[in-house]
Design an enzyme around this catalytic site. Sequence first.
Site, PDB file in Angstrom:
ATOM      1  N   HIS A  37       0.645  -1.168  -0.165  1.00 36.17           N
ATOM      2  CA  HIS A  37      -0.060  -0.072  -0.004  1.00 36.17           C
ATOM      3  C   HIS A  37       0.899   1.054  -0.162  1.00 36.17           C
ATOM      4  O   HIS A  37       1.658   1.157   0.825  1.00 36.17           O
ATOM      5  CB  HIS A  37      -1.098   0.144   1.310  1.00 36.17           C
ATOM      6  N   ALA A  72      -4.313  -7.044   5.016  1.00 38.64           N
ATOM      7  CA  ALA A  72      -3.023  -6.642   5.561  1.00 38.64           C
ATOM      8  C   ALA A  72      -3.102  -5.241   5.377  1.00 38.64           C
ATOM      9  O   ALA A  72      -3.082  -4.752   4.161  1.00 38.64           O
ATOM     10  CB  ALA A  72      -2.012  -7.317   4.992  1.00 38.64           C
ATOM     11  N   ALA A 131      -0.477  -3.051   5.216  1.00 37.82           N
ATOM     12  CA  ALA A 131       0.604  -2.817   4.573  1.00 37.82           C
ATOM     13  C   ALA A 131       0.402  -3.301   3.020  1.00 37.82           C
ATOM     14  O   ALA A 131       1.309  -2.900   2.281  1.00 37.82           O
ATOM     15  CB  ALA A 131       1.948  -3.372   5.073  1.00 37.82           C
ATOM     16  N   GLU A 132      -0.267  -4.276   2.830  1.00 34.57           N
ATOM     17  CA  GLU A 132      -0.363  -4.523   1.279  1.00 34.57           C
ATOM     18  C   GLU A 132      -1.521  -4.014   0.568  1.00 34.57           C
ATOM     19  O   GLU A 132      -1.444  -2.614   0.377  1.00 34.57           O
ATOM     20  CB  GLU A 132      -0.704  -6.051   1.302  1.00 34.57           C
ATOM     21  N   MET A 133      -2.644  -4.456   0.378  1.00 33.54           N
ATOM     22  CA  MET A 133      -3.832  -3.797  -0.252  1.00 33.54           C
ATOM     23  C   MET A 133      -4.729  -3.052   0.428  1.00 33.54           C
ATOM     24  O   MET A 133      -5.217  -2.135   0.090  1.00 33.54           O
ATOM     25  CB  MET A 133      -4.718  -4.870  -0.999  1.00 33.54           C
TER      26      MET A 133
END
Lengths: 106, 353
Positions: free
Chosen positions: B95, B135, B137-139
Site C-alpha cells: 500500500h 493486511a 501494508a498490502e492492499m
Amino acid sequence: MQAKHVMLLAAGMLAASSALAGEYEVAQENKDFTVKTLEIKVGDVVSFPNHDEFHHNVFSISDAKTFDLGSYNKGETRKVTFDKPGTVQVECAIHPSMQMTIEVKE
Amino acid sequence: MRTLKLMKTTVIASLLCALTPVAGMASGVRTEYQDWLLPEQPAVPADNKMTAERIGLGRALFFETRLSKDGNMSCASCHNPSRGWSDGLPTGHGHRGQVLGRATPTIVNAAFNKIQMWDGRKRDLEDQAMGPMEAQAEMHSDFDAVFSFLNSNARYREMFEKAYPGEGISKNTLAKAIASFERTVVSRDTPFDRWVRGDDKAMTASQLRGMQIFMDEKKGNCAACHSAPNFTDDGFHNIGLASYGNSEPDLGRYKIKPIRILKGAFKTPSLRGVEFTAPYFHDGSAATLMDVVEHYARGGDVKTDLSPNIKTLDLSMQEKRDLVAFMRALSEPGLEKAGLPNVPVLSMDVSED
C-alpha cells in the site's frame, strides 16, 4: 515393512502381557510417520527412528505431553516416555504435513 | 585402486546409457522419475470444486484493482503474470509503496502446496486469498467499500451468483473464487516434465548433468528439500542467508511454531517456473540462479540455527553451470496466458446498474 509390523506387534504383546512399560515404535519414513494413530498406556515409551535420508524434528506441544526431540538424521532414534493420560498430537517441525496422534490411557 | 577405477567407469557408462537414448526414439515415461510428474488435478476443498464460472470470477477478481483501499492494487500487482506471477522485486511493495519484509512468492503451482506463505501461516489457497486484502501494508482493503462496489455491479452480482448460487458476495466466496483461479496457474509441461514423459530431446546434455547433480545426495543434494513432485518438501529450513545475521532477523516459521529448529526457517519454494521469478530467496538477496547455487555451494553464510541439510558442496564451475541449466529446464514460457484471455477486466463495470 512386514518386519516392522512384527516388531510393533511384539512390542504391543509385551505391553499387554507385562506390568512393565510397553515400548512402541513410530518411524519417520518417506516424509511421513509409519503409524498414524497409536493407543498406549501411561508410562509407555515410544521411539521415533528416522528412516529418511534427511533430517526430521519430532515434537509435540500438547497438554498431555510437550517435547522437542530436536533434529536428527537417518539411522538415529529418540524416545519419549508418556507420563500423563490424554491426546498427544505429534508433528515434524520441518515437515508439518507429517502428523500422528497418540492416545495415552490410564 | 584399479577395481575402484573400473567401478567408476562402469557407473559413468551406465549413467551415460541412461541419459543418452537412441536418436529419434521416444523411451516412454521414465518410471524411475515418474514421481516427479504432478497429479492431473490439484486437491480442492469439497465446497469449492473447480468450475468455469468460479475460475472466471476468480480471474476477474485477481486483476480487480478496486478491491484495494486506493483502487490501484490487485493481486496481480504483486503476482504479475509478466514477472513469473511474482513481481521481480527483492521484497514486495504494498500500500502506497511500502516495502514489505519478504519476497512475493509466485502463484505458479501454489495449487500443489500443502501449506502456504513463506512461514506457513496459511493452510490453503482459500485461507490465503484474503490475507493481502486484510493486511494494512498490502492492499489495505476497506471491506465495506469492497462489498458495496461488488454488490452495486450487475456483472459481478451475476458472476458470483453463477459461481456460487445462493452463497452471496462475501469474503468466503471472494476467497474461494480467487483460489479457484489460482489453481489454474499450473506448470506441468517444462522440458524436465517432457523428458520424464519420454521426450529424449527435451533437455540438453548440460541440463541432464545438472539433474544428476540436483538429485545426488553426495553432490547437490537439492532434492532433499526440493523434492517430488513439485520440487518442494513443503518444509521449513534455515538456509543461512546473510540477512539472518542482522540484529533483529526475520525468525520466519518460528513465530508461528516456536520450535528451536524453526528459528529463521522459511518454506522451501517450488522450483517450477523459477527461471522467471528472480530475485531469489525469501529476502530477495540472490539476483540470479548462479547466486543461489553459489550460496548453497559455500554452505550458507550465517551458521546460527542453520539447517543440518545445508553443507558445503564440492562442485566445479561446470557442475554449477549444469545445475543452473537444469533449473531452467523446470520453467516453461507462456504461463502468463493463464491470466488474461477472454476476460474483459477493464470493462467489467460497463454493465453497472
